[in-house]
Design an enzyme around this catalytic site. Structure first.
Site, PDB file in Angstrom:
ATOM      1  N   LYS A  33     -28.247 -10.675  46.270  1.00 31.08           N
ATOM      2  CA  LYS A  33     -27.684  -9.383  46.670  1.00 31.08           C
ATOM      3  C   LYS A  33     -28.687  -8.606  47.521  1.00 31.08           C
ATOM      4  O   LYS A  33     -28.932  -8.988  48.649  1.00 31.08           O
ATOM      5  CB  LYS A  33     -27.236  -8.625  45.413  1.00 31.08           C
ATOM      6  CG  LYS A  33     -26.470  -9.496  44.391  1.00 31.08           C
ATOM      7  CD  LYS A  33     -25.128  -9.976  44.897  1.00 31.08           C
ATOM      8  CE  LYS A  33     -24.457 -11.011  43.994  1.00 31.08           C
ATOM      9  NZ  LYS A  33     -24.339 -10.699  42.585  1.00 31.08           N
ATOM     10  N   TYR A  71     -22.261  -7.822  33.961  1.00 33.41           N
ATOM     11  CA  TYR A  71     -21.684  -8.684  35.005  1.00 33.41           C
ATOM     12  C   TYR A  71     -20.794  -9.741  34.348  1.00 33.41           C
ATOM     13  O   TYR A  71     -21.186 -10.363  33.356  1.00 33.41           O
ATOM     14  CB  TYR A  71     -22.825  -9.329  35.792  1.00 33.41           C
ATOM     15  CG  TYR A  71     -22.402 -10.326  36.822  1.00 33.41           C
ATOM     16  CD1 TYR A  71     -21.710  -9.924  37.959  1.00 33.41           C
ATOM     17  CD2 TYR A  71     -22.700 -11.679  36.675  1.00 33.41           C
ATOM     18  CE1 TYR A  71     -21.327 -10.837  38.917  1.00 33.41           C
ATOM     19  CE2 TYR A  71     -22.319 -12.605  37.641  1.00 33.41           C
ATOM     20  CZ  TYR A  71     -21.632 -12.175  38.752  1.00 33.41           C
ATOM     21  OH  TYR A  71     -21.254 -13.089  39.698  1.00 33.41           O
ATOM     22  N   ARG A 129     -40.882 -29.111  42.201  1.00 34.11           N
ATOM     23  CA  ARG A 129     -40.128 -28.567  41.060  1.00 34.11           C
ATOM     24  C   ARG A 129     -41.057 -27.729  40.160  1.00 34.11           C
ATOM     25  O   ARG A 129     -40.647 -26.721  39.618  1.00 34.11           O
ATOM     26  CB  ARG A 129     -39.430 -29.675  40.261  1.00 34.11           C
ATOM     27  CG  ARG A 129     -38.694 -29.141  39.027  1.00 34.11           C
ATOM     28  CD  ARG A 129     -37.593 -30.050  38.521  1.00 34.11           C
ATOM     29  NE  ARG A 129     -38.012 -31.442  38.376  1.00 34.11           N
ATOM     30  CZ  ARG A 129     -38.849 -31.895  37.439  1.00 34.11           C
ATOM     31  NH1 ARG A 129     -39.353 -31.077  36.537  1.00 34.11           N
ATOM     32  NH2 ARG A 129     -39.163 -33.175  37.393  1.00 34.11           N
ATOM     33  N   ASP A 166     -30.638  -6.009  33.796  1.00 36.87           N
ATOM     34  CA  ASP A 166     -30.168  -6.576  35.049  1.00 36.87           C
ATOM     35  C   ASP A 166     -30.208  -5.437  36.074  1.00 36.87           C
ATOM     36  O   ASP A 166     -29.406  -4.510  36.012  1.00 36.87           O
ATOM     37  CB  ASP A 166     -28.749  -7.132  34.871  1.00 36.87           C
ATOM     38  CG  ASP A 166     -28.219  -7.811  36.140  1.00 36.87           C
ATOM     39  OD1 ASP A 166     -28.707  -7.479  37.242  1.00 36.87           O
ATOM     40  OD2 ASP A 166     -27.314  -8.662  36.021  1.00 36.87           O
TER      41      ASP A 166
END
Ligand code: PLP
Length: 371
Positions: free
Chosen positions: A195, A99, A47, A171
């Site tokens: 993406k 978005y 982690r 972004d």
């Protein structure tokens, strides 16, 4: 080094134990401690850090020209970490065409936790100026936008935002490689690596790249391992593998999309085509200045609205009806019905993610579907 070379080599090292050229996937959650009690090999618990995640962060950071990066389990997870790094009472100014998930995250989660948020059309600089407040800590830019492919002038907006003492995030999910936000004034870059970085619709991920390792980035780093929304080693491996071919893929996506957009813009059933590479697109001149190519996404408004648009989306043979973008396969989506109530998307609009098939086949498929 040029970007194609960086994309192939950044974050890459030959495995010292075996000589493996393709990096091993380190599934181990925990790492051996030295007799002295230290961790001289740099890893303690997955982690906190993991070799595959570290390689991904180095790789993406190098490709974007940043100083450091923090990877998360999704683009939305990465976006959330940026907002979490702010404090209650801070104001965020976001692009109205950001978005959909990003504006929902702000409105439905972070406003409840004390952030203030406003949404303005950032393609209008006077609206940006008016929207900035003394407590604005962060401005959220996104260009080209979703689903209308609106263009924000990144350099001009960043200047106004910096003058007001706020930091800018861009972004850059829709335009990796072909748009360089750090050169245009952004302080952070956000990618949904789901993406174009992943590039094959088979892995979810997100990353925050920082131009400098400033205080806000240190807090984002803390939220990464203290908050725990980290990507798995295999996900990191897949995204970095995708990045190796990213500059070549985005070029091919862009070339295909330009051809499809050109075809659709002359089609009698098309009311409007939104693609920044078309000379009549309102953001074309700015896009030409800040992008080296115009990307693989476009949207089409079908004459007659919702029903004819739905009919087109159910008549294609190569385009698959599905959300998301950036994979090798072309996708078609009726955006308004995916976003649901409150959507800004016109009812006749279909969003296309142009894949890596031959453009002539894609054009033929759309032509028969429109008929
Ligand atoms: C998909 C997307 C996101 C969200 O990413 P997830 O990986 O789905 O969480 C954020 N911004 C843009 C522009 C996107 O296309």
């Amino acid at each position: 080094m040029k970007i194609e070379t960086l994309a192939v080599h950044a974050g890459q090292r030959i495995d010292p134990a075996t000589g493996a050229v393709s990096p091993p996937i380190h599934l181990s959650t925990t790492f051996e401690r030295d007799v002295e009690g230290t961790y001289s090999r740099g890893f303690m618990y997955t982690r906190n850090n993991n070799p595959n995640r570290q390689a991904l962060e180095e790789g993406v950071s190098a490709v974007e020209g940043g100083a450091a990066a923090a990877a998360f389990g999704s683009g939305t997870g990465a976006t959330g970490a940026i907002f979490q790094a702010l404090a209650p009472g801070d104001h965020v100014l976001a692009h109205v065409d950001a978005y959909y998930g990003t504006s929902r995250l702000l409105r439905e989660i972070f406003v409840r936790w004390g952030l203030q948020a406003d949404f303005v059309d950032m393609s209008d600089l006077s609206a940006v100026k008016k929207g900035l407040r003394p407590n604005t800590k962060l401005a959220w830019m996104e260009t080209p936008s979703n689903p209308l492919l609106k263009i924000v002038d990144l350099a001009a907006a960043a200047k106004v935002i910096h003058e007001a003492g706020a930091l800018c995030v861009c972004d850059n999910t829709w335009a990796p490689v072909i748009q360089r936000p750090f050169d245009l004034g952004a302080d952070f870059i956000l990618h949904s690596t789901t993406k174009y970085f992943g590039g094959h619709c088979d892995v979810l991920g997100g990353i925050v790249v920082a131009k400098q390792e400033n205080d806000l980035f240190q807090r984002i780093r803390g939220i990464q391992y203290e908050g725990g929304a980290v990507p798995s080693p295999f996900d990191c491996w897949l995204i970095l593998r995708g990045m190796r071919t990213l500059p070549w893929r985005i070029r091919a996506h862009s070339e295909n999309a330009a051809k499809v957009a050109q075809f659709l813009s002359q089609h009698p059933k098309a009311e409007r085509v939104h693609y920044p590479g078309l000379a009549k697109h309102p953001g074309h001149e700015i896009a030409k200045n800040q992008m080296s190519m115009f990307g693989g996404m476009l949207s089409l408004e079908v004459k007659g609205g919702r029903d004819p648009a739905m009919k087109v989306s159910t008549s294609t043979k190569i385009f698959t009806r599905a959300t998301s973008l950036g994979g090798v396969e072309s996708l078609i989506e009726h955006r308004a019905s995916i976003e649901g109530p409150g959507t800004q998307s016109p009812e006749g609009l279909l969003r296309l993610s142009i894949g890596l098939e031959n453009a002539d086949d894609l054009i033929e498929d759309l032509d028969q579907a429109l008929r």
